[in-house]
Design a protein around this motif. Structure first.
Motif, short mmCIF file in Angstrom:
data_model
loop_
_atom_site.label_atom_id
_atom_site.label_comp_id
_atom_site.label_asym_id
_atom_site.label_seq_id
_atom_site.Cartn_x
_atom_site.Cartn_y
_atom_site.Cartn_z
N UNK A 254 4.28 36.46 -0.21
CA UNK A 254 4.39 35.39 0.78
C UNK A 254 4.23 34.01 0.13
N UNK A 255 3.43 33.94 -0.93
CA UNK A 255 3.14 32.66 -1.57
C UNK A 255 4.01 32.37 -2.79
N UNK A 256 4.58 33.40 -3.39
CA UNK A 256 5.36 33.23 -4.62
C UNK A 256 6.46 32.17 -4.51
N UNK A 257 7.23 32.13 -3.41
CA UNK A 257 8.27 31.09 -3.32
C UNK A 257 7.68 29.67 -3.33
N UNK A 258 6.54 29.51 -2.71
CA UNK A 258 5.90 28.19 -2.70
C UNK A 258 5.38 27.81 -4.08
N UNK A 259 4.86 28.79 -4.80
CA UNK A 259 4.40 28.55 -6.17
C UNK A 259 5.58 28.08 -7.02
N UNK A 260 6.73 28.73 -6.86
CA UNK A 260 7.91 28.32 -7.62
C UNK A 260 8.31 26.88 -7.29
N UNK A 261 8.20 26.49 -6.04
CA UNK A 261 8.53 25.11 -5.65
C UNK A 261 7.56 24.14 -6.31
N UNK A 262 6.27 24.45 -6.28
CA UNK A 262 5.27 23.58 -6.91
C UNK A 262 5.55 23.47 -8.41
N UNK B 185 -4.61 28.87 -13.05
CA UNK B 185 -5.12 30.18 -12.64
C UNK B 185 -4.82 30.46 -11.17
N UNK B 186 -5.05 29.46 -10.33
CA UNK B 186 -4.81 29.64 -8.90
C UNK B 186 -3.33 29.87 -8.61
N UNK B 187 -2.48 29.13 -9.28
CA UNK B 187 -1.04 29.33 -9.09
C UNK B 187 -0.59 30.70 -9.59
N UNK B 188 -1.11 31.12 -10.73
CA UNK B 188 -0.75 32.45 -11.27
C UNK B 188 -1.20 33.55 -10.31
N UNK B 189 -2.39 33.41 -9.77
CA UNK B 189 -2.88 34.42 -8.82
C UNK B 189 -2.02 34.43 -7.56
N UNK B 190 -1.68 33.24 -7.04
CA UNK B 190 -0.87 33.15 -5.83
C UNK B 190 0.54 33.67 -6.05
N UNK B 191 1.06 33.55 -7.27
CA UNK B 191 2.42 34.02 -7.57
C UNK B 191 2.55 35.52 -7.38
N UNK B 192 1.43 36.23 -7.43
CA UNK B 192 1.46 37.67 -7.21
C UNK B 192 1.54 38.06 -5.75
N UNK B 193 1.42 37.09 -4.86
CA UNK B 193 1.49 37.35 -3.42
C UNK B 193 2.93 37.04 -2.97
N UNK C 7 4.48 27.17 7.41
CA UNK C 7 3.33 26.27 7.41
C UNK C 7 2.04 27.05 7.12
N UNK C 8 1.89 28.21 7.69
CA UNK C 8 0.69 29.03 7.43
C UNK C 8 0.61 29.40 5.95
N UNK C 9 1.74 29.76 5.36
CA UNK C 9 1.75 30.11 3.94
C UNK C 9 1.39 28.90 3.08
N UNK C 10 1.94 27.74 3.41
CA UNK C 10 1.62 26.53 2.66
C UNK C 10 0.14 26.18 2.78
N UNK C 11 -0.38 26.29 3.98
CA UNK C 11 -1.81 26.02 4.20
C UNK C 11 -2.68 27.00 3.42
N UNK C 12 -2.29 28.26 3.41
CA UNK C 12 -3.02 29.28 2.67
C UNK C 12 -3.00 28.97 1.16
N UNK C 13 -1.84 28.62 0.64
CA UNK C 13 -1.74 28.29 -0.78
C UNK C 13 -2.62 27.09 -1.12
N UNK C 14 -2.54 26.06 -0.32
CA UNK C 14 -3.36 24.87 -0.56
C UNK C 14 -4.84 25.23 -0.54
N UNK C 15 -5.26 25.96 0.44
CA UNK C 15 -6.67 26.34 0.55
C UNK C 15 -7.15 27.15 -0.64
#
Length: 154
Positions: free
Chosen positions: A137-145, A127-135, A15-23
């Protein structure tokens, strides 16, 4: 389950990772839309939702439906509609079949602004998704999106 249960800990971390990605995504898009078009993310979302209405059966949204679509309370949505109406981007009118109902349409000026803002929104999202994909913790969520946005084969 206890507070130290590994499943609960993993759930909280997810949940924290999802919240971070959204923010991060929302902040990136907000900056781009404000800089280029003097629009907030919420304003853009409202224009986008309302622009998809049609004159057919069930084609116009009630304020509660609009509020749900833009993830705001009804009162916050009404204030947002008023601000955009004051800018000439929306107009309200009484429902022809129910005088208690008020519908909101995007004006020509609103449609033109939305058309200009859409590429900015889409680019900022990418751009935001590409940047997050480098993290990691966030990369799996980016792939889901990203996988959710691919149309299913016919």
């Amino acid at each position: 389950m206890t507070a130290t249960d590994p499943a609960l800990t993993a759930l909280a971390q997810g949940w924290c990772a999802l919240s971070l990605l959204h923010g991060r995504i929302e902040a990136h898009i907000e900056r781009a839309l404000q800089a280029e078009h003097d629009l907030s993310v919420r304003e853009y979302s409202l224009l986008d939702v309302l622009s998809r209405q049609h004159d057919g059966e069930g084609g116009h949204l009630q304020m509660k439906q609009v509020a749900d679509a833009v993830v705001l309370s009804q009162s916050a949505t009404t204030r947002l509609v008023t601000r955009l109406e004051d800018r000439g981007l929306l107009s309200r009118y009484l429902c022809p079949t129910d005088r208690r109902g008020i519908y909101t349409n995007v004006s020509e000026a609103g449609l033109e602004l939305l058309a200009r803002a859409r590429p900015t929104n889409d680019t900022a999202l990418r751009e935001a998704l590409d940047e997050a994909a480098g993290n990691p913790e966030l990369a799996p969520l980016v792939r889901v999106v990203e996988s959710a946005s691919v149309p299913a084969p016919a």
